[in-house]
Write an enzyme that holds these catalytic residues in place. Structure first.
Site, PDB file in Angstrom:
ATOM      1  N   HIS A   8       3.822   6.050  -3.377  1.00 34.91           N
ATOM      2  CA  HIS A   8       5.007   6.785  -3.844  1.00 34.91           C
ATOM      3  C   HIS A   8       5.837   6.064  -4.899  1.00 34.91           C
ATOM      4  O   HIS A   8       6.790   6.642  -5.441  1.00 34.91           O
ATOM      5  CB  HIS A   8       5.899   7.185  -2.665  1.00 34.91           C
ATOM      6  N   ASP A  29       6.550  17.259  -4.304  1.00 29.88           N
ATOM      7  CA  ASP A  29       5.653  17.823  -3.294  1.00 29.88           C
ATOM      8  C   ASP A  29       6.247  19.079  -2.667  1.00 29.88           C
ATOM      9  O   ASP A  29       5.523  20.027  -2.344  1.00 29.88           O
ATOM     10  CB  ASP A  29       5.345  16.785  -2.219  1.00 29.88           C
ATOM     11  N   GLU A  41       0.820  -1.210   0.000  1.00 33.66           N
ATOM     12  CA  GLU A  41       0.000   0.000   0.000  1.00 33.66           C
ATOM     13  C   GLU A  41       0.856   1.264   0.000  1.00 33.66           C
ATOM     14  O   GLU A  41       0.490   2.275  -0.604  1.00 33.66           O
ATOM     15  CB  GLU A  41      -0.963   0.010   1.195  1.00 33.66           C
TER      16      GLU A  41
END
Length: 238
Positions: free
Chosen positions: A59, A161, A54
């Site tokens: 990422h 980000d 997960e």
């Protein structure tokens, strides 16, 4: 207060630094006087454990990918990260998460925590919730709100980000943002600037002049716009 600010983000194996999850990517972009300095730090880190599926879906970093990148364990790069952060204001979206992981990793090495490094922390998630109560405050939502292009963000990644967060933070802290936006809306509705359309309302506005620090920040921002700065052209023609 330091004028050295760092946009910071991390990626991890999971959500719980106190339950065995580890950091797998670190990125920091330095800013001073609202301008990126070009000083940055971006590192992939081997977690010395498995990568949950997960987390990898979020990422894109599997253990195989990290090994292809020759990612070192945190013990080999922790001091470099600590030295990079020392004494800076850290600007982080959902700061509790990233600070929790960094402090866990630093403590494992016997290094100072974020607080002990003399850092202050600004959480843009908390800022967004104060500015826009009851509305979505994720980084994606803020990019949409401030028209920040996030087309390159296919997966979560610490470096991209940080870049997006930098643009969002500058938009959130640009003091004239809402006022200018309101004036543009008035032009669309009436065909006249707000000051002309409603002179009675403008008579009740309190004018607060910029102080020396604000004026210097404004000039630095105009300098960054270069030869295309409309404000400077209008001043020269006046």
């Amino acid at each position: 207060m330091t004028d050295r600010q760092i946009f910071l983000d991390t990626e991890t194996t999971g959500l719980y630094p106190d339950s065995g999850d580890r950091l797998v990517e670190f990125a920091g972009l330095e800013m001073s006087n609202r301008q990126l300095t070009g000083n940055s730090l971006h590192l992939y880190v081997h977690p010395e454990r498995d990568m949950p599926e997960e987390a990898a879906r979020v990422h894109g970093l599997t253990i195989a990918v990290l090994e292809e990148k020759n990612a070192p364990p945190f013990a080999e790069v922790g001091r470099e990260i600590a030295d990079f952060l020392r004494g800076a204001e850290l600007i982080i979206h959902n700061a509790k998460f990233d600070v929790g992981f960094l402090n866990m990793e630093f403590t494992r090495m016997g290094l100072p925590t974020i607080e002990e490094l003399g850092c202050t922390v600004t959480d843009t998630l908390a800022m967004a919730r104060d500015m826009f109560p009851g509305q979505k405050a994720s980084l994606d939502a803020l990019c949409n709100r401030f028209s920040v292009d996030r087309s390159k963000r296919v997966l979560h990644g610490a470096l991209i980000d940080c870049e997006l967060l930098g643009e969002v933070y500058l938009a959130m802290t640009r003091q004239q943002f809402d006022l200018m936006g309101g004036a543009e809306e008035e032009v669309e509705k009436t065909g006249k600037p707000a000051a002309v359309a409603e002179t009675k309302r403008s008579a009740h506005l309190k004018v607060i002049k910029a102080d020396a620090e604000e004026s210097a920040a404004h000039e630095a921002y105009l300098d960054a716009l270069g030869d295309d700065c409309v404000w400077r052209k209008e001043e020269a023609e006046a």
